[in-house]
Design an enzyme around this catalytic site. Structure first.
Site, mmCIF file in Angstrom:
data_model
loop_
_atom_site.group_PDB
_atom_site.id
_atom_site.type_symbol
_atom_site.label_atom_id
_atom_site.label_comp_id
_atom_site.label_asym_id
_atom_site.label_seq_id
_atom_site.Cartn_x
_atom_site.Cartn_y
_atom_site.Cartn_z
ATOM 1 N N ALA A 18 0.807 -1.226 0.000
ATOM 2 C CA ALA A 18 0.000 0.000 0.000
ATOM 3 C C ALA A 18 0.840 1.275 0.000
ATOM 4 O O ALA A 18 0.735 2.110 -0.916
ATOM 5 C CB ALA A 18 -0.947 -0.028 1.197
ATOM 6 N N CYS A 52 -6.608 -6.217 3.883
ATOM 7 C CA CYS A 52 -7.899 -5.931 4.535
ATOM 8 C C CYS A 52 -8.988 -6.886 4.041
ATOM 9 O O CYS A 52 -9.976 -7.135 4.741
ATOM 10 C CB CYS A 52 -8.335 -4.497 4.251
ATOM 11 N N ARG A 79 3.900 1.009 -16.311
ATOM 12 C CA ARG A 79 3.919 2.446 -16.011
ATOM 13 C C ARG A 79 5.341 2.890 -15.630
ATOM 14 O O ARG A 79 5.526 3.824 -14.851
ATOM 15 C CB ARG A 79 2.923 2.747 -14.901
ATOM 16 N N ASP A 294 2.633 1.097 7.800
ATOM 17 C CA ASP A 294 2.691 0.420 9.102
ATOM 18 C C ASP A 294 4.057 0.486 9.777
ATOM 19 O O ASP A 294 4.187 0.076 10.927
ATOM 20 C CB ASP A 294 2.330 -1.060 8.928
ATOM 21 N N ASN A 316 -2.102 4.238 2.561
ATOM 22 C CA ASN A 316 -2.361 4.793 1.229
ATOM 23 C C ASN A 316 -2.163 6.302 1.205
ATOM 24 O O ASN A 316 -1.619 6.851 0.254
ATOM 25 C CB ASN A 316 -3.771 4.423 0.775
ATOM 26 N N TYR A 437 -31.571 13.513 6.858
ATOM 27 C CA TYR A 437 -32.571 12.713 7.587
ATOM 28 C C TYR A 437 -33.710 12.293 6.669
ATOM 29 O O TYR A 437 -34.263 13.105 5.927
ATOM 30 C CB TYR A 437 -33.176 13.500 8.770
HETATM 31 C C1 LIG Z 1 -6.305 -9.486 7.970
HETATM 32 C C2 LIG Z 1 -6.088 -8.007 7.878
HETATM 33 C C3 LIG Z 1 -7.188 -7.156 7.768
HETATM 34 C C4 LIG Z 1 -7.008 -5.785 7.687
HETATM 35 N N1 LIG Z 1 -8.104 -4.967 7.587
HETATM 36 C C5 LIG Z 1 -7.935 -3.627 7.505
HETATM 37 C C6 LIG Z 1 -9.061 -2.768 7.371
HETATM 38 O O1 LIG Z 1 -10.215 -3.231 7.332
HETATM 39 N N2 LIG Z 1 -8.854 -1.427 7.295
HETATM 40 C C7 LIG Z 1 -7.584 -0.888 7.318
HETATM 41 O O2 LIG Z 1 -7.440 0.350 7.223
HETATM 42 N N3 LIG Z 1 -6.485 -1.687 7.431
HETATM 43 C C8 LIG Z 1 -6.641 -3.028 7.527
HETATM 44 N N4 LIG Z 1 -5.533 -3.849 7.627
HETATM 45 C C9 LIG Z 1 -4.196 -3.232 7.721
HETATM 46 C C10 LIG Z 1 -3.591 -2.951 6.336
HETATM 47 O O3 LIG Z 1 -3.591 -4.105 5.555
HETATM 48 C C11 LIG Z 1 -2.178 -2.441 6.528
HETATM 49 O O4 LIG Z 1 -2.216 -1.315 7.367
HETATM 50 C C12 LIG Z 1 -1.536 -2.045 5.202
HETATM 51 O O5 LIG Z 1 -1.377 -3.149 4.370
HETATM 52 C C13 LIG Z 1 -0.181 -1.394 5.460
HETATM 53 O O6 LIG Z 1 0.432 -1.123 4.255
HETATM 54 P P1 LIG Z 1 2.018 -0.992 4.189
HETATM 55 O O7 LIG Z 1 2.358 -0.748 2.763
HETATM 56 O O8 LIG Z 1 2.498 -0.033 5.203
HETATM 57 O O9 LIG Z 1 2.569 -2.405 4.701
HETATM 58 P P2 LIG Z 1 2.344 -3.868 4.128
HETATM 59 O O10 LIG Z 1 1.025 -4.007 3.492
HETATM 60 O O11 LIG Z 1 2.718 -4.789 5.232
HETATM 61 O O12 LIG Z 1 3.428 -3.969 2.984
HETATM 62 C C14 LIG Z 1 4.798 -3.960 3.252
HETATM 63 C C15 LIG Z 1 5.443 -4.760 2.148
HETATM 64 O O13 LIG Z 1 6.849 -4.611 2.261
HETATM 65 C C16 LIG Z 1 7.461 -5.851 1.968
HETATM 66 N N5 LIG Z 1 8.777 -5.803 2.620
HETATM 67 C C17 LIG Z 1 9.041 -5.661 3.936
HETATM 68 N N6 LIG Z 1 10.353 -5.609 4.151
HETATM 69 C C18 LIG Z 1 10.941 -5.712 2.947
HETATM 70 C C19 LIG Z 1 12.276 -5.726 2.521
HETATM 71 N N7 LIG Z 1 13.283 -5.604 3.392
HETATM 72 N N8 LIG Z 1 12.547 -5.854 1.214
HETATM 73 C C20 LIG Z 1 11.529 -5.978 0.314
HETATM 74 N N9 LIG Z 1 10.233 -5.974 0.660
HETATM 75 C C21 LIG Z 1 9.944 -5.831 1.958
HETATM 76 C C22 LIG Z 1 6.513 -6.881 2.552
HETATM 77 O O14 LIG Z 1 6.671 -8.135 1.931
HETATM 78 C C23 LIG Z 1 5.153 -6.255 2.257
HETATM 79 O O15 LIG Z 1 4.594 -6.705 1.039
HETATM 80 C C24 LIG Z 1 -5.689 -5.240 7.703
HETATM 81 C C25 LIG Z 1 -4.583 -6.092 7.800
HETATM 82 C C26 LIG Z 1 -4.771 -7.452 7.885
HETATM 83 C C27 LIG Z 1 -3.571 -8.358 8.004
#
Ligand SMILES: Cc1cc2nc3c(=O)[nH]c(=O)nc-3n(C[C@H](O)[C@H](O)[C@H](O)COP(=O)(O)OP(=O)(O)OC[C@H]3O[C@@H](n4cnc5c(N)ncnc54)[C@H](O)[C@@H]3O)c2cc1C
Length: 464
Positions: A18, A52, A79, A294, A316, A437
């Protein structure tokens, strides 16, 4: 080393979900490949996927994993984003302006230099350090690979007993998924009530509703072991005083920022181990490094404190801000008010702002009110009960937080409160908000406004 003689600047992105791919895509919108080369590294099999959506895929509402993939690696590459899948960044050399990458499949190592760097490594799920935690049949649900592994186990498992460890939003959403799959579900929870992002009195409503759905709730329970059978597979979850038979176990006990790489590079981490950034999402003290999603801490606009909140909605937005800045524009992320919504079957659960204990921790005095109302005009078919809890600062009447538990239409009502919090409104000002409403949508006084009226009265009565 790749890229030693280059005309264009190079932006390197670590993490292809994301935050990382939003940043890459936004930077590409602002600058073409002649001006900005973009290289992104993702260690996993998937890019730009919706974690999510995993509970709804496991539960069967979403039929196909590919529906959870917003953009494929090929679409990013079309892209002009050089996305390198199955490639893990293992070191950031800040002084040298380069990252070391490890090809997961071939084992090859290479260095790639950067002019600008984005760290979007996300969070790691907490795995309990307990006997049996890695046994077959024990699953996390962080990635699409995890979701597929769980579905494979469900397809193979003959028994129908599932234990979910943890009762945060992922735990309750997974309880729903397993109920939908026809499992007998037990949720084992360390806290006194499920959904610790709510005050316990509101968590109690979730507890009762989940029991009403046929889910066995076990609170105040510390998991001490995962017991395995002769075949090595998990057979039960053990706590300090009981054992809960399980054919499958799902872990949802929280996440921690994945910042080992950043820490090793000497980048600044906060009290919650997340990267610290400025308002432009630039890592503090580093002009050409940004971080989002995160793996960072965010400013809570209500308490004024840094927090770690792992939500895709923030990731996002961070990516959009980072991509704008890395692409030569200007954008900031001001902070969050702590809004979240989730559901278990037809029960909707929402919160924004501070809980009672958050407000106390930062020294705020407040009034608390709780009201019961309905989702539609009482006489209109389908009206269902809804509980709204509201906190307002003593004397000033400033809105501090709202929690809502109810059925259809309850969850997204929290957005009214999120806007009011962001605008710094008092509960008195909220009472005259011009909300829509009609009987099918709300009572003439929307439940959030009923709570605001009661809170305003409490503030007025207790103002010295
Ligand atoms: C089951 C579940 C349900 C969820 N539901 C919701 C919801 O309803 N609403 C909401 O707002 N959020 C929800 N979330 C949270 C949301 O998915 C995360 O907050 C979001 O994906 C964070 O995005 P990110 O890009 O920061 O991290 P991530 O999505 O964790 O992506 C990080 C990426 O970096 C890669 N990476 C890490 N270290 C390295 C490295 N050293 N080299 C190369 N690649 C690397 C990982 O493989 C991963 O693909 C949910 C999460 C889960 C698990």
């Amino acid at each position: 080393m790749s890229g030693t003689s280059r005309g264009a600047e190079r932006l390197v992105v670590i993490g292809g979900d994301a935050a990382g791919m939003s940043a890459a895509s936004q930077a590409r919108r602002l600058k073409g490949p002649d001006e900005l080369e973009i290289v992104a590294f993702e260690r996993g099999h998937f890019t730009s996927y919706s974690a999510c959506g995993i509970p709804y895929w496991v539960g069967g509402e979403v039929s196909d994993r590919d529906q959870l993939i917003a953009r494929t690696a090929e679409e990013h590459r079309a892209r002009d984003i050089d996305l390198r899948m199955r490639t893990e960044v293992t070191e950031i050399d800040v002084a040298g302006g380069r990252v070391r990458a490890h090809d997961v499949d071939s084992g090859a190592e290479s260095w790639t230099s950067y002019d600008k760097l984005v760290i979007a490594t996300g969070a790691r799920p907490i795995r309990p350090d307990l006997p049996g935690a890695d046994a077959p049949g024990v699953h996390g649900v962080q990635t699409l690979d995890d979701g597929q592994a769980l579905l494979d186990t469900l397809a193979r498992t003959r028994g129908r007993r599932a234990v979910v460890v943890g009762a945060g939003y992922i735990g309750v959403e997974m309880a729903e998924a397993l109920i939908n799959r026809g499992y007998e579900v037990t949720v084992v929870n360390r806290g006194s009530e499920p959904m610790s992002t709510l005050d316990p009195d509101m968590g109690r409503l979730v507890h009762e509703a989940m029991e009403g759905l046929g889910i066995t709730m076990v609170n105040d329970a510390e998991v001490t072991k995962l017991l395995t059978g002769q075949d090595g597979r998990v057979r039960a979850v053990g706590t300090q005083d009981a054992e809960y038979p399980a054919d499958v176990v799902v872990l949802g006990i929280g996440v921690r920022p994945d910042t080992a790489l950043a820490e090793a590079a000497g980048l600044p981490l906060g009290a919650h181990r997340g990267l610290l950034t400025d308002l432009a999402m630039r890592v503090r003290g580093h002009e050409n490094i940004w971080a989002g999603g995160d793996c960072v801490e965010v400013l809570d606009l209500v308490s004024g404190q840094e927090r770690h909140i792992a939500l895709g909605t923030h990731a996002n937005k961070h990516g959009q801000v980072i991509g704008t800045n890395a692409g030569g524009g200007y954008a900031t992320f001001p902070g969050v008010v702590g809004t979240a919504v989730s559901k278990v079957c037809d029960l909707e659960i929402a919160r924004t702002g501070l809980r009672e204990k958050d407000a106390r921790r930062v020294g705020l005095q407040f009034e608390t009110v709780t009201i019961e109302s309905t989702s539609r005009a009482g006489y209109y078919p389908g009206a269902s009960p809804m509980t709204v809890k509201m906190l307002a600062e003593r004397r000033t009447g400033r809105l501090l937080g709202v929690q809502i538990v109810g059925r259809e239409g309850a969850g997204k009502r929290v957005d009214i409160a999120a806007v009011a919090l962001t605008a710094g409104m008092t509960v008195d000002r909220m009472t005259s908000l011009d909300l829509g409403y009609a009987p099918p949508f709300s009572p003439v006084w929307d439940p959030v406004l009923v709570a605001a009226r009661k809170a305003a009265k409490a503030v007025q009565e207790n103002t010295l």
